[in-house]
Design a protein around this motif. Structure first.
Motif, PDB file in Angstrom:
ATOM      1  N   VAL A 147       1.136  -1.303   0.207  1.00 43.87           N
ATOM      2  CA  VAL A 147       0.403   0.111   0.418  1.00 43.87           C
ATOM      3  C   VAL A 147       0.873   1.535   0.195  1.00 43.87           C
ATOM      4  N   VAL A 148       1.936   0.443   0.818  1.00 46.22           N
ATOM      5  CA  VAL A 148       2.882   2.355   1.217  1.00 46.22           C
ATOM      6  C   VAL A 148       3.449   2.975  -0.874  1.00 46.22           C
ATOM      7  N   ALA A 149       3.746   1.632  -1.437  1.00 46.73           N
ATOM      8  CA  ALA A 149       3.875   2.469  -2.574  1.00 46.73           C
ATOM      9  C   ALA A 149       2.807   3.192  -3.150  1.00 46.73           C
ATOM     10  N   GLY A 150       1.980   2.613  -3.528  1.00 47.61           N
ATOM     11  CA  GLY A 150       0.804   3.527  -4.303  1.00 47.61           C
ATOM     12  C   GLY A 150       0.069   5.143  -3.335  1.00 47.61           C
ATOM     13  N   MET A 151       0.584   4.515  -1.545  1.00 49.70           N
ATOM     14  CA  MET A 151       0.308   5.985  -1.383  1.00 49.70           C
ATOM     15  C   MET A 151       1.512   7.649  -1.593  1.00 49.70           C
ATOM     16  N   HIS A 152       2.725   6.940  -1.702  1.00 50.84           N
ATOM     17  CA  HIS A 152       3.930   7.786  -2.825  1.00 50.84           C
ATOM     18  C   HIS A 152       3.721   8.097  -4.059  1.00 50.84           C
ATOM     19  N   ASP A 153       2.586   7.656  -4.595  1.00 50.38           N
ATOM     20  CA  ASP A 153       2.291   8.217  -6.351  1.00 50.38           C
ATOM     21  C   ASP A 153       1.054   9.191  -6.211  1.00 50.38           C
ATOM     22  N   GLY A 199      -6.681 -10.786 -11.069  1.00 48.52           N
ATOM     23  CA  GLY A 199      -7.651 -10.198 -10.298  1.00 48.52           C
ATOM     24  C   GLY A 199      -8.822  -9.387 -10.365  1.00 48.52           C
ATOM     25  N   TYR A 200      -9.720  -9.304 -10.131  1.00 53.54           N
ATOM     26  CA  TYR A 200     -10.971  -8.219  -9.922  1.00 53.54           C
ATOM     27  C   TYR A 200     -10.634  -7.706  -8.766  1.00 53.54           C
ATOM     28  N   PHE A 201     -10.105  -8.158  -7.725  1.00 61.02           N
ATOM     29  CA  PHE A 201     -10.050  -7.582  -6.027  1.00 61.02           C
ATOM     30  C   PHE A 201      -9.314  -6.744  -5.697  1.00 61.02           C
ATOM     31  N   ALA A 202      -7.867  -7.933  -6.312  1.00 59.60           N
ATOM     32  CA  ALA A 202      -6.563  -7.631  -5.603  1.00 59.60           C
ATOM     33  C   ALA A 202      -5.804  -7.978  -6.930  1.00 59.60           C
ATOM     34  N   ALA A 203      -4.719  -7.460  -6.801  1.00 62.30           N
ATOM     35  CA  ALA A 203      -3.068  -8.307  -7.516  1.00 62.30           C
ATOM     36  C   ALA A 203      -2.358  -8.269  -7.037  1.00 62.30           C
ATOM     37  N   TYR A 204      -2.003  -9.712  -7.336  1.00 61.00           N
ATOM     38  CA  TYR A 204      -0.967 -10.487  -6.806  1.00 61.00           C
ATOM     39  C   TYR A 204       0.384  -9.932  -6.984  1.00 61.00           C
ATOM     40  N   GLY A 205       0.951  -9.629  -6.764  1.00 64.32           N
ATOM     41  CA  GLY A 205       2.621  -9.141  -6.713  1.00 64.32           C
ATOM     42  C   GLY A 205       3.324  -7.398  -6.174  1.00 64.32           C
ATOM     43  N   PHE A 241      -0.792  -2.852  -6.709  1.00 63.03           N
ATOM     44  CA  PHE A 241      -2.366  -3.129  -7.054  1.00 63.03           C
ATOM     45  C   PHE A 241      -3.016  -2.105  -8.058  1.00 63.03           C
ATOM     46  N   THR A 242      -2.316  -2.902  -9.145  1.00 64.25           N
ATOM     47  CA  THR A 242      -2.674  -2.172 -10.293  1.00 64.25           C
ATOM     48  C   THR A 242      -4.050  -3.015 -10.838  1.00 64.25           C
ATOM     49  N   GLY A 243      -4.434  -3.972 -10.356  1.00 63.57           N
ATOM     50  CA  GLY A 243      -6.000  -3.789 -11.479  1.00 63.57           C
ATOM     51  C   GLY A 243      -6.169  -4.408 -12.656  1.00 63.57           C
ATOM     52  N   SER A 244      -7.432  -4.124 -13.035  1.00 61.36           N
ATOM     53  CA  SER A 244      -7.533  -4.310 -14.593  1.00 61.36           C
ATOM     54  C   SER A 244      -7.671  -3.933 -15.324  1.00 61.36           C
ATOM     55  N   GLU A 266      -8.819   2.098 -18.910  1.00 60.23           N
ATOM     56  CA  GLU A 266      -7.649   2.726 -18.410  1.00 60.23           C
ATOM     57  C   GLU A 266      -7.161   2.067 -17.391  1.00 60.23           C
ATOM     58  N   PRO A 267      -6.290   1.457 -17.552  1.00 61.26           N
ATOM     59  CA  PRO A 267      -5.851   0.354 -16.515  1.00 61.26           C
ATOM     60  C   PRO A 267      -4.972   1.693 -14.982  1.00 61.26           C
ATOM     61  N   CYS A 268      -4.989   1.388 -13.627  1.00 57.23           N
ATOM     62  CA  CYS A 268      -4.902   2.134 -13.031  1.00 57.23           C
ATOM     63  C   CYS A 268      -4.331   1.402 -11.552  1.00 57.23           C
ATOM     64  N   ASP A 269      -3.728   1.885 -10.585  1.00 52.04           N
ATOM     65  CA  ASP A 269      -3.390   1.899  -9.491  1.00 52.04           C
ATOM     66  C   ASP A 269      -4.561   2.373  -8.336  1.00 52.04           C
ATOM     67  N   HIS A 270      -5.569   0.745  -7.698  1.00 50.75           N
ATOM     68  CA  HIS A 270      -5.727   0.968  -6.488  1.00 50.75           C
ATOM     69  C   HIS A 270      -6.108   1.526  -5.529  1.00 50.75           C
ATOM     70  N   VAL A 271      -5.183   2.064  -5.005  1.00 52.52           N
ATOM     71  CA  VAL A 271      -4.214   2.241  -3.620  1.00 52.52           C
ATOM     72  C   VAL A 271      -4.317   3.825  -4.401  1.00 52.52           C
ATOM     73  N   VAL A 272      -3.931   3.902  -5.694  1.00 52.35           N
ATOM     74  CA  VAL A 272      -3.532   5.413  -5.903  1.00 52.35           C
ATOM     75  C   VAL A 272      -4.685   6.559  -5.241  1.00 52.35           C
ATOM     76  N   LYS A 273      -5.130   5.738  -6.576  1.00 49.42           N
ATOM     77  CA  LYS A 273      -7.329   5.984  -6.554  1.00 49.42           C
ATOM     78  C   LYS A 273      -7.891   6.224  -4.533  1.00 49.42           C
ATOM     79  N   LEU A 274      -7.964   4.769  -4.508  1.00 50.16           N
ATOM     80  CA  LEU A 274      -8.199   5.050  -2.702  1.00 50.16           C
ATOM     81  C   LEU A 274      -7.960   6.179  -2.190  1.00 50.16           C
ATOM     82  N   VAL A 275      -6.481   6.420  -2.298  1.00 50.16           N
ATOM     83  CA  VAL A 275      -5.612   7.330  -1.060  1.00 50.16           C
ATOM     84  C   VAL A 275      -6.211   9.272  -1.895  1.00 50.16           C
ATOM     85  N   GLU A 276      -6.022   9.256  -3.614  1.00 50.77           N
ATOM     86  CA  GLU A 276      -6.681  10.623  -3.525  1.00 50.77           C
ATOM     87  C   GLU A 276      -7.908  10.975  -3.267  1.00 50.77           C
TER      88      GLU A 276
END
Length: 348
Positions: free
Chosen positions: A20-26, A266-272, A275-278, A296-306
């Protein structure tokens, strides 16, 4: 105000926090300011590895820092409500991992009383794909939603994993076992599909096959008004599936595991690592013709945090997020009650 960023603190160094912290940084409107652990050395090591400027040797120390606006809580489910309340009373907005445990109603009420935003960590709700599908359902593209089928399963790697070697099978951390962790996803997908309308009644059966008697597999049914219904299954005994099919009287929308041939993110969470999603889903018309749609793909964490940070910066709380969390939790609690009673039907 436009240039200000929300300063985030992280309570705990769980594995998911590393992702999660990686997405928070972005996130454009967020700044990761501090992390806390019950051990200062662990907190400092984690902070150094994850590019976090401040480390605290206790959660309370971080909550006492007036420069922190919001906190992310990846603490175990069994301990989450206590820290939600403590964070809220310290004036911190709260983003907490899911699932939610019994007593969360009080915890969210404490957030409201202290004027702080609460949001659970159902990341997929914030993706570009989810927003597009929401609009299609609202536009009536599939007519009235009548059926939902969903699943989130994977195969546990070894016997030790079953015997409490993972948070999902340790009742001291996850009271509902695999139903809590895996089940949250199909239940939240069902509730989202039905616009968070509560079902009239639910039923769930389960399998417990370890010495600590935790749920390792489960499946159930939810009945909604007007003959609408949903079925789901979840657990750690089957091949990986992370899917939902929302069916209306004029068409359907289906999300499966495959993302552009790149594997089962997967739809709910990305393994790796992220969390880039589908970026795809299937739209089916009433005649049975399926069309794959690209988003357009996105990072779920970035979207949530924003999204969360925008609420904080606006100074106006958004009640839909705690209300959605409570609706999902109420259904989860009723399903767990059904399983505990041997599969009895439970009315809501």
């Amino acid at each position: 105000m436009e240039d200000r960023k929300v300063r985030w603190g992280i309570l705990g160094t769980a594995e998911i926090a590393t992702k999660v912290v990686a997405g928070m940084h972005d996130a454009e409107n967020a700044e990761v300011a501090a992390v806390a652990s019950r051990d200062l050395n662990r907190a400092q090591t984690w902070a150094d590895e994850q590019n976090v400027p401040q480390a605290f040797g206790s959660y309370d120390e971080l909550l006492a820092d007036d420069s922190i606006d919001a906190v992310y809580l990846p603490v175990p489910t069994a301990h989450r409500n206590d820290w939600i309340k403590k964070a809220a009373r310290a004036g911190k907005h709260v983003y907490a991992e899911k699932p939610l445990a019994n007593g969360v109603e009080e915890a969210i009420e404490v957030c409201k009383e202290n004027g702080v935003q609460f949001m659970d960590g159902t990341m997929w709700l914030h993706s570009n794909r989810t927003h597009e599908i929401e609009q299609r359902i609202a536009n009536g593209d599939i007519g009235e939603v009548r059926r939902v089928t969903s699943a989130f399963t994977f195969k546990a790697p070894n016997k030790e994993w079953y015997e409490g070697g993972n948070g999902r099978t340790d009742k001291t951390r996850e009271p509902m076992g695999c139903f809590g962790d895996q089940g949250w996803y199909p239940i939240s997908a069902t509730m989202w599909s039905f616009n968070y309308e509560l079902p009239e009644k639910v039923q769930m059966t389960h399998v417990s096959k370890n010495s600590v008697d935790t749920i390792v597999a489960c499946g159930g049914t939810m009945w909604f008004s007007g003959g609408r219904m949903a079925t789901f299954d979840a657990g750690c005994e089957l091949a990986h599936r992370s899917q939902v099919e929302t069916v209306g009287d004029a068409g359907l929308i289906k999300i499966d595991d495959l993302v552009g041939g790149q594997g089962r993110t997967g739809y709910f969470a990305a393994y790796g690592e992220r969390f880039t999603g589908s970026s795809r889903y299937t739209f089916g018309d009433v005649e049975g013709k399926d069309t794959v749609q690209e988003v357009e793909p996105c990072d779920h964490v970035v979207k949530l945090v924003e999204t969360f940070s925008n609420i904080v910066l606006s100074g106006k709380l958004d009640p839909q997020w705690p209300d959605r969390s409570l609706a999902c939790h109420k259904v989860m609690s009723a399903l767990f009650e059904s399983a505990e009673s041997g599969g009895a039907v439970v009315a809501l």
